[in-house]
Design a protein around this motif. Structure first.
Motif, PDB file in Angstrom:
ATOM      1  N   PHE A   1       0.835  -1.204   0.000  1.00 31.47           N
ATOM      2  CA  PHE A   1       0.000   0.000   0.000  1.00 31.47           C
ATOM      3  C   PHE A   1       0.872   1.258   0.000  1.00 31.47           C
ATOM      4  O   PHE A   1       0.645   2.207  -0.763  1.00 31.47           O
ATOM      5  CB  PHE A   1      -0.921  -0.015   1.228  1.00 31.47           C
TER       6      PHE A   1
ATOM      7  N   PHE B   1       1.240   4.019  -2.958  1.00 27.37           N
ATOM      8  CA  PHE B   1       0.967   5.431  -2.727  1.00 27.37           C
ATOM      9  C   PHE B   1       2.086   6.289  -3.316  1.00 27.37           C
ATOM     10  O   PHE B   1       1.852   7.277  -4.011  1.00 27.37           O
ATOM     11  CB  PHE B   1       0.824   5.699  -1.226  1.00 27.37           C
TER      12      PHE B   1
ATOM     13  N   LEU C   1      -4.235   8.624  -7.519  1.00 31.53           N
ATOM     14  CA  LEU C   1      -3.889   7.948  -6.275  1.00 31.53           C
ATOM     15  C   LEU C   1      -4.785   6.734  -6.052  1.00 31.53           C
ATOM     16  O   LEU C   1      -5.962   6.731  -6.409  1.00 31.53           O
ATOM     17  CB  LEU C   1      -4.037   8.912  -5.093  1.00 31.53           C
ATOM     18  N   GLY C   2      -4.221   5.716  -5.449  1.00 29.74           N
ATOM     19  CA  GLY C   2      -4.996   4.543  -5.068  1.00 29.74           C
ATOM     20  C   GLY C   2      -4.873   3.394  -6.046  1.00 29.74           C
ATOM     21  O   GLY C   2      -5.020   2.227  -5.665  1.00 29.74           O
ATOM     22  N   ILE C   3      -4.580   3.700  -7.305  1.00 30.72           N
ATOM     23  CA  ILE C   3      -4.567   2.618  -8.302  1.00 30.72           C
ATOM     24  C   ILE C   3      -3.376   1.684  -8.067  1.00 30.72           C
ATOM     25  O   ILE C   3      -3.530   0.458  -7.994  1.00 30.72           O
ATOM     26  CB  ILE C   3      -4.533   3.202  -9.733  1.00 30.72           C
TER      27      ILE C   3
ATOM     28  N   SER D   1      -1.636   1.400  -5.388  1.00 26.53           N
ATOM     29  CA  SER D   1      -1.762   0.757  -4.077  1.00 26.53           C
ATOM     30  C   SER D   1      -2.638  -0.485  -4.184  1.00 26.53           C
ATOM     31  O   SER D   1      -2.290  -1.562  -3.677  1.00 26.53           O
ATOM     32  CB  SER D   1      -2.366   1.733  -3.073  1.00 26.53           C
ATOM     33  N   LEU D   2      -3.766  -0.315  -4.864  1.00 23.35           N
ATOM     34  CA  LEU D   2      -4.689  -1.446  -5.008  1.00 23.35           C
ATOM     35  C   LEU D   2      -4.023  -2.578  -5.786  1.00 23.35           C
ATOM     36  O   LEU D   2      -4.126  -3.756  -5.418  1.00 23.35           O
ATOM     37  CB  LEU D   2      -5.962  -0.966  -5.722  1.00 23.35           C
TER      38      LEU D   2
ATOM     39  N   VAL E   1      -1.356  -4.251  -3.592  1.00 23.09           N
ATOM     40  CA  VAL E   1      -1.942  -5.013  -2.486  1.00 23.09           C
ATOM     41  C   VAL E   1      -2.506  -6.333  -2.995  1.00 23.09           C
ATOM     42  O   VAL E   1      -2.254  -7.402  -2.424  1.00 23.09           O
ATOM     43  CB  VAL E   1      -3.037  -4.166  -1.791  1.00 23.09           C
TER      44      VAL E   1
END
Lengths: 296, 176
Positions: free
Chosen positions: B63, B67, B77-79, B81-82, B85
């Motif tokens: 994650f 970030f 943002l978030g892509i 990280s997902l 993960v």
């Protein structure tokens, strides 16, 4: 020591996964709605200088690596070129040698054409016996021609420049040439301009001297000494050397003429052996020698 | 069997290190691009973390790394990280399914992790862009994206093999 391992703050793996996925989606949503712009601006202000410095330093480092790689490539290329240069130099040396030999053979051919009264065999010097026997102070050459090429003891050995010596020993495929410089060597000679006759002998130390001449003889300095047909063992007219100076002979009224050899004995590579020649004036043939030989 | 404990200090240390890795990837990575694909140091780190220390820590590392990737690359943002993960989670399952000391485990993890990461990342980008058009190039991307990870994993296999031999049991990881 403090134990840095302790139970995680998220509990088991499934919950942790769910939270992180949701957090990712939350970030995504905030970014899409523009709510993250303020935080992002602050973070960017902090991180950007670091990122820029890192970019500069890594670029510099990468450039230096590239420079080192180029240097290595240049060194490798230089090594390759050096190796090629060595090969080419070796080939060049072989070609130069072939050219020199070609020129020597041309000279011999030209000499033969200009002197139709001679028949000769070309030979390469394959060895040199200098001071082989201290008592004799013998100076001689070994050549790569022998009875197989019609050589016999006593035959004159010459170059296009002048007289070298005479064959002293013959084997089937080689022969020894006693140089003019040898103290045992003695040939009939004639000074070309003054027409003074004498004998040219080798002297200790490698020089030549003309003997059996007197102070009254009209010897001209630097005139050319050539072979004489007197004795019938040599054709007339082969250059021997130039008169350098006259030296009083000890114990007699005569003088000796120091002769500068026409041939550079230190640089002999190929010679010609006169296997047949016409003695001018009486039409006799000489140079056959006695065909006697002894092992080298 | 006790779940593997989380080393919080190590994870906190990883956060700035991951930022440096992203910057390194953005600068040096360009110079060592293979067929246009830059080495994904963060993905590699996450996969190695998954292999060596288990998913409980690796998920958090994934994650954080995602970030930094999105933040410093100025992407949504978030892509990442997902994607990271999920990549860590799935490859962790695969890693538990086989003997950890098998030589091909690192290579398999590299391939699987890179494919999952690419799939999630490209879907996320398509959603962010509001268009599925970018997905048309995904098959090509999948073909070459794992190359770097596989090459890196092959390079690291001797070292990983030794490490995995010494830590064959990562615990229950919470039963998933």
């Amino acid at each position: 020591m403090r134990d840095t391992t302790r139970p995680g703050i998220f509990g088991d793996l499934g919950v942790r996964l769910l939270i992180l996925v949701l957090a990712s989606l939350l970030l995504f949503a905030m970014q899409r709605s523009g709510q993250f712009q303020g935080i992002r601006a602050v973070l960017t202000r902090v991180v950007s200088p670091v990122q820029w410095r890192m970019m500069v330093e890594t670029s510099r480092f990468a450039d230096s690596l590239g420079e080192a790689r180029r240097n290595r490539a240049a060194l490798a290329e230089a090594g390759t070129l050096a190796a090629a240069n060595e090969i080419l130099s070796a080939e060049n040396a072989v070609l130069r040698e072939a050219l020199a030999e070609n020129e020597r053979l041309r000279e011999q051919l030209a000499y033969g054409t200009a002197n139709p009264r001679f028949t000769f065999q070309g030979a390469h010097v394959i060895g040199r016996v200098l001071g082989f026997d201290p008592q004799d102070a013998q100076e001689s050459l070994i050549i790569d021609a022998g009875r197989n090429r019609g050589l016999a003891v006593g035959m004159p050995v010459i170059t296009p420049v002048g007289l070298v010596g005479r064959v002293s020993t013959v084997t089937d495929r080689t022969a020894r040439v006693l140089l003019l410089l040898d103290q045992r060597s003695s040939v009939s000679a004639l000074l070309q301009n003054s027409r003074v006759s004498g004998q040219i002998e080798g002297v200790a130390g490698g020089g030549l001297e003309m003997v059996f001449i007197t102070a009254a003889d009209p010897i001209i300095p630097s005139e050319l000494a050539i072979t004489s047909r007197l004795g019938g063992t040599l054709p007339q007219g082969i250059p021997i050397g130039q008169v350098r100076e006259l030296v009083p002979a000890s114990g007699t009224s005569g003088v000796r003429a120091a002769i500068e050899p026409a041939v550079d004995f230190r640089r002999l590579e190929s010679v010609m052996v006169l296997t047949g020649f016409e003695l001018e004036g009486n039409g006799a043939n000489g140079g056959s020698g006695d065909n006697g030989s002894d092992p080298p | 069997m006790q779940p593997q404990r989380t080393n919080t200090f190590l994870i906190l240390l990883a956060v700035p290190v991951l930022a440096l890795l992203v910057m390194l990837q953005a600068t040096v990575g360009v110079r060592v691009a293979l067929f246009g694909i830059k080495p994904n140091l963060v993905l590699l780190t996450v996969l190695l973390w998954t292999l060596l220390r288990g998913r409980r820590e690796a998920l958090i590392v994934a994650f954080a790394g995602g970030f930094w990737l999105d933040f410093l690359a100025l992407t949504t943002l978030g892509i990442s990280s997902l994607a990271l993960v999920l990549s860590s989670f799935v490859t962790g399952i695969g890693r538990r399914a086989v003997q950890p000391t098998q030589v091909l485990v690192p290579v398999g993890v590299g391939i699987l992790g890179a494919l999952i990461y690419a799939a999630v990342y490209w879907v996320g980008q398509a959603v962010a862009a509001g268009s599925l058009r970018t997905l048309t190039s995904l098959p090509d991307y999948w073909g070459i994206q794992p190359l770097y990870q596989v090459a890196a994993m092959l390079f690291l296999t001797p070292w990983l093999y030794g490490r995995l031999s010494r830590t064959p049991d990562l615990g229950s990881e919470g039963g998933v």
